[in-house]
Scaffold this active site. Structure first.
Site, mmCIF file in Angstrom:
data_model
loop_
_atom_site.group_PDB
_atom_site.id
_atom_site.type_symbol
_atom_site.label_atom_id
_atom_site.label_comp_id
_atom_site.label_asym_id
_atom_site.label_seq_id
_atom_site.Cartn_x
_atom_site.Cartn_y
_atom_site.Cartn_z
ATOM 1 N N PRO A 1 25.444 -13.818 10.389
ATOM 2 C CA PRO A 1 26.823 -13.338 10.480
ATOM 3 C C PRO A 1 26.964 -11.861 10.154
ATOM 4 O O PRO A 1 27.989 -11.245 10.457
ATOM 5 C CB PRO A 1 27.585 -14.210 9.473
ATOM 6 C CG PRO A 1 26.569 -14.831 8.607
ATOM 7 C CD PRO A 1 25.311 -14.897 9.384
ATOM 8 N N GLU B 1 21.400 -20.505 2.050
ATOM 9 C CA GLU B 1 22.259 -19.386 1.672
ATOM 10 C C GLU B 1 21.899 -18.100 2.413
ATOM 11 O O GLU B 1 22.748 -17.266 2.671
ATOM 12 C CB GLU B 1 22.167 -19.146 0.150
ATOM 13 C CG GLU B 1 23.048 -18.033 -0.375
ATOM 14 C CD GLU B 1 24.530 -18.315 -0.181
ATOM 15 O OE1 GLU B 1 25.310 -17.350 -0.147
ATOM 16 O OE2 GLU B 1 24.902 -19.508 -0.066
ATOM 17 N N ARG C 1 20.699 -17.219 32.334
ATOM 18 C CA ARG C 1 21.414 -17.212 33.610
ATOM 19 C C ARG C 1 21.387 -15.851 34.289
ATOM 20 O O ARG C 1 21.718 -15.743 35.466
ATOM 21 C CB ARG C 1 22.854 -17.692 33.407
ATOM 22 C CG ARG C 1 23.703 -16.801 32.544
ATOM 23 C CD ARG C 1 25.015 -17.472 32.154
ATOM 24 N NE ARG C 1 25.759 -17.944 33.306
ATOM 25 C CZ ARG C 1 26.486 -17.167 34.099
ATOM 26 N NH1 ARG C 1 26.544 -15.873 33.838
ATOM 27 N NH2 ARG C 1 27.125 -17.662 35.121
ATOM 28 N N ASP D 1 30.798 -11.991 36.756
ATOM 29 C CA ASP D 1 31.323 -12.727 35.610
ATOM 30 C C ASP D 1 32.234 -11.857 34.759
ATOM 31 O O ASP D 1 32.150 -10.633 34.774
ATOM 32 C CB ASP D 1 30.161 -13.196 34.711
ATOM 33 C CG ASP D 1 29.492 -14.439 35.255
ATOM 34 O OD1 ASP D 1 30.107 -15.121 36.075
ATOM 35 O OD2 ASP D 1 28.351 -14.702 34.846
#
Length: 246
Positions: free
Chosen positions: A89, A116, A154, A169
């Site tokens: 994160p 953690e 892809r 896209d």
């Protein structure tokens, strides 16, 4: 391309990597996936891969030895220098631009952590990229690595049936994608725009560009770089703004 996934839960990958486009990509030899349980590299007699953090604190931290050995083994399996991606994160936000960048590589190694966090030496010495798929926290890096793998796979040559699919896209053009319609032309009184039935390719392309600009302005205005818009696009944007105000 080769993709290695270093994980404590290899069973999580079976369905995703062996379904739909990801499976087709393997069948076409465009990509090779290798899923490795890095617990098997642990030199601990109980095959532990985590320990308490120095200095105290909540949670357990992944120890360096199993991951160093697993990454070194995975790296030796390919002639290309790998990008070693830590799902975290704290990493840079994953975008379509990042996917296009990674699609140019020959070898990606994903480190999927749990607990953690990671011993900092893993970040400092093993990792080339720290990537986050969003501003939220997951139980582990497995889901994030599969999201990235799908997005990158892809884009590889010959993977999608239509080579233009990925090019148009959302985000690849800088805009969100324009609306799509298919048969029937009239469904419960809801009709397909006439221009799409006209067969006039230039007008259809212009309509799609306008609609992409409109959708981006309405839903993701943060993506618009006004200074880089062409004169024609600036004119369309003014019309879009005026229509919303009227």
């Amino acid at each position: 391309m080769r993709m290695d996934f270093l994980t404590l839960f290899p069973e999580m990958f079976h369905g995703v990597l062996n379904t739909s486009i990801l499976k087709q990509a393997q069948d076409k030899k465009a990509v090779e996936y290798q899923v490795t349980d890095f617990r098997s590299y642990s030199e601990n007699k109980h095959q532990k891969v985590d320990d308490y953090p120095y200095g105290g604190g909540a949670g357990m931290v992944l120890t360096p030895q199993p991951l160093f050995d697993a990454v070194e083994d995975a790296s030796a399996a390919s002639h290309a220098k790998p990008r070693v991606i830590l799902l975290c994160p704290q990493g840079r936000r994953f975008t379509q631009e990042t996917a296009e960048e990674l699609a140019e590589e020959k070898h990606l190694i994903f480190i999927c952590g749990h607990y953690e966090g990671y011993d900092e030496r893993i970040r400092e010495q093993l990792v080339t990229d720290e990537i986050s798929i969003g501003d939220f926290v997951l139980t582990g890096g497995e889901l994030g690595s599969m999201v990235i793998a799908d997005s990158v796979t892809r884009l590889l040559p010959e993977v999608l049936g239509n080579k233009d699919s990925a090019v148009t896209d959302s985000f690849s053009t800088g805009y969100l994608e324009h609306p799509h319609y298919t048969r029937p032309a009239d469904f419960r009184g809801m009709k397909v725009p006439d221009v799409l039935l006209s067969g006039h390719h230039k007008r259809i392309e212009e309509w799609r560009r306008k609609e992409a600009l409109k959708r981006t302005y309405e839903r993701r205005p943060d993506l618009l770089d006004i200074e880089r818009l062409h004169a024609e696009e600036k004119k369309w944007l003014d019309e879009i703004k005026n229509s919303r105000d009227s």
